[in-house]
Design an enzyme around this catalytic site. Structure first.
Site, PDB file in Angstrom:
ATOM      1  N   HIS A 147     -28.928  69.320 -62.316  1.00 32.97           N
ATOM      2  CA  HIS A 147     -27.575  68.783 -62.375  1.00 32.97           C
ATOM      3  C   HIS A 147     -27.120  68.751 -63.833  1.00 32.97           C
ATOM      4  O   HIS A 147     -26.603  67.745 -64.308  1.00 32.97           O
ATOM      5  CB  HIS A 147     -27.534  67.382 -61.754  1.00 32.97           C
ATOM      6  CG  HIS A 147     -27.858  67.353 -60.295  1.00 32.97           C
ATOM      7  ND1 HIS A 147     -27.754  66.213 -59.527  1.00 32.97           N
ATOM      8  CD2 HIS A 147     -28.276  68.323 -59.445  1.00 32.97           C
ATOM      9  CE1 HIS A 147     -28.113  66.475 -58.280  1.00 32.97           C
ATOM     10  NE2 HIS A 147     -28.430  67.749 -58.208  1.00 32.97           N
ATOM     11  N   TYR A 171     -26.830  87.068 -75.060  1.00 32.41           N
ATOM     12  CA  TYR A 171     -27.932  86.577 -74.235  1.00 32.41           C
ATOM     13  C   TYR A 171     -27.449  86.056 -72.884  1.00 32.41           C
ATOM     14  O   TYR A 171     -28.199  86.066 -71.912  1.00 32.41           O
ATOM     15  CB  TYR A 171     -28.740  85.515 -74.989  1.00 32.41           C
ATOM     16  CG  TYR A 171     -29.793  86.163 -75.853  1.00 32.41           C
ATOM     17  CD1 TYR A 171     -31.065  86.410 -75.364  1.00 32.41           C
ATOM     18  CD2 TYR A 171     -29.496  86.572 -77.150  1.00 32.41           C
ATOM     19  CE1 TYR A 171     -32.027  87.029 -76.145  1.00 32.41           C
ATOM     20  CE2 TYR A 171     -30.441  87.193 -77.938  1.00 32.41           C
ATOM     21  CZ  TYR A 171     -31.705  87.420 -77.422  1.00 32.41           C
ATOM     22  OH  TYR A 171     -32.646  88.051 -78.193  1.00 32.41           O
ATOM     23  N   HIS A 180     -33.110  74.376 -59.783  1.00 35.76           N
ATOM     24  CA  HIS A 180     -31.801  73.736 -59.604  1.00 35.76           C
ATOM     25  C   HIS A 180     -31.791  72.444 -60.403  1.00 35.76           C
ATOM     26  O   HIS A 180     -32.710  71.635 -60.293  1.00 35.76           O
ATOM     27  CB  HIS A 180     -31.545  73.437 -58.132  1.00 35.76           C
ATOM     28  CG  HIS A 180     -30.381  72.525 -57.880  1.00 35.76           C
ATOM     29  ND1 HIS A 180     -29.122  72.780 -58.383  1.00 35.76           N
ATOM     30  CD2 HIS A 180     -30.285  71.353 -57.201  1.00 35.76           C
ATOM     31  CE1 HIS A 180     -28.303  71.809 -58.006  1.00 35.76           C
ATOM     32  NE2 HIS A 180     -28.988  70.928 -57.295  1.00 35.76           N
TER      33      HIS A 180
END
Length: 213
Positions: free
Chosen positions: A95, A120, A93
């Site tokens: 930002h 892709y 994860h």
């Protein structure tokens, strides 16, 4: 080197790579890996660019912390994905700037945030739903992601960025990079948006590379 030691080294290597290339800043973002006896996850408020393999939080199969620094508050979210996807070995994860920007656009498709404009993207990422904003650490986010996890390999958390899972941490990182670069392309071309790949072109990718899109 034991599988756990390799997982610790991989998390730190990927974290540093993402940080050095600007995919995350400060103490934002987190990475986890599934172990035979539980999970590893980056500590709360840790900078991904300066992780210590020995300080990574280790949790048992029930989510109870057994060693390391205090686990990231997103562990409930990560565990929801691991529970829903037995094939998942790593979650990343960040930002990432372009994806956070995309999540803030009023015209974003909340069911599928990006069209299939590159091969892709189809091969590495696939469909990506937008998860409505909840504050960081809100346990409701886990339920919202759980509702999507079985059919996708990534979601975009509104105002927070992407959550991507794959069989390894490295593979999850590569998919996240492809997702971020596709978002960057899409935002760059928003004044003259390119057509998506045709259904025939996508079918050709499905057959050739054995991907599920």
């Amino acid at each position: 080197m034991s599988p756990e030691s390799r997982a610790r080294e991989e998390i730190c290597r990927i974290g540093e790579s993402l940080y050095r290339r600007g995919y995350t800043v400060g103490s934002a973002g987190n990475i986890s890996a599934r172990l035979d006896d539980g999970f590893l996850i980056t500590p709360t408020d840790a900078c991904l660019g300066f992780l210590d393999p020995a300080a990574l939080a280790k949790l048992d199969a029930q989510g109870r912390q057994v060693s390391g620094a205090r686990a990231s508050k997103t562990i409930l979210l990560h565990r929801a994905v691991y529970d829903a996807r037995p094939d998942t070995g790593g979650i990343v994860h960040t930002h990432s700037t372009s994806l956070v920007a995309l999540s803030l656009r009023p015209d974003v498709n909340r069911n599928d945030v990006l069209p299939p404009i590159t091969p892709y993207f189809v091969m590495k990422v696939g469909h990506v739903p937008l998860i409505p904003y909840r504050r960081p650490g809100d346990p409701e986010v886990a339920d919202l992601v759980l509702a999507q996890a079985a059919r996708v390999r990534a979601v975009l958390l509104e105002r927070l960025g992407p959550l991507v899972w794959h069989d390894t941490v490295s593979a999850a990182c590569f998919a996240l990079e492809e997702l971020e670069e596709t978002a960057k392309l899409w935002l760059m071309l928003r004044d003259a948006p390119p057509p998506p790949l045709s259904e025939a072109q996508i079918d050709d990718i499905r057959r050739t590379f054995k991907v599920d899109y």
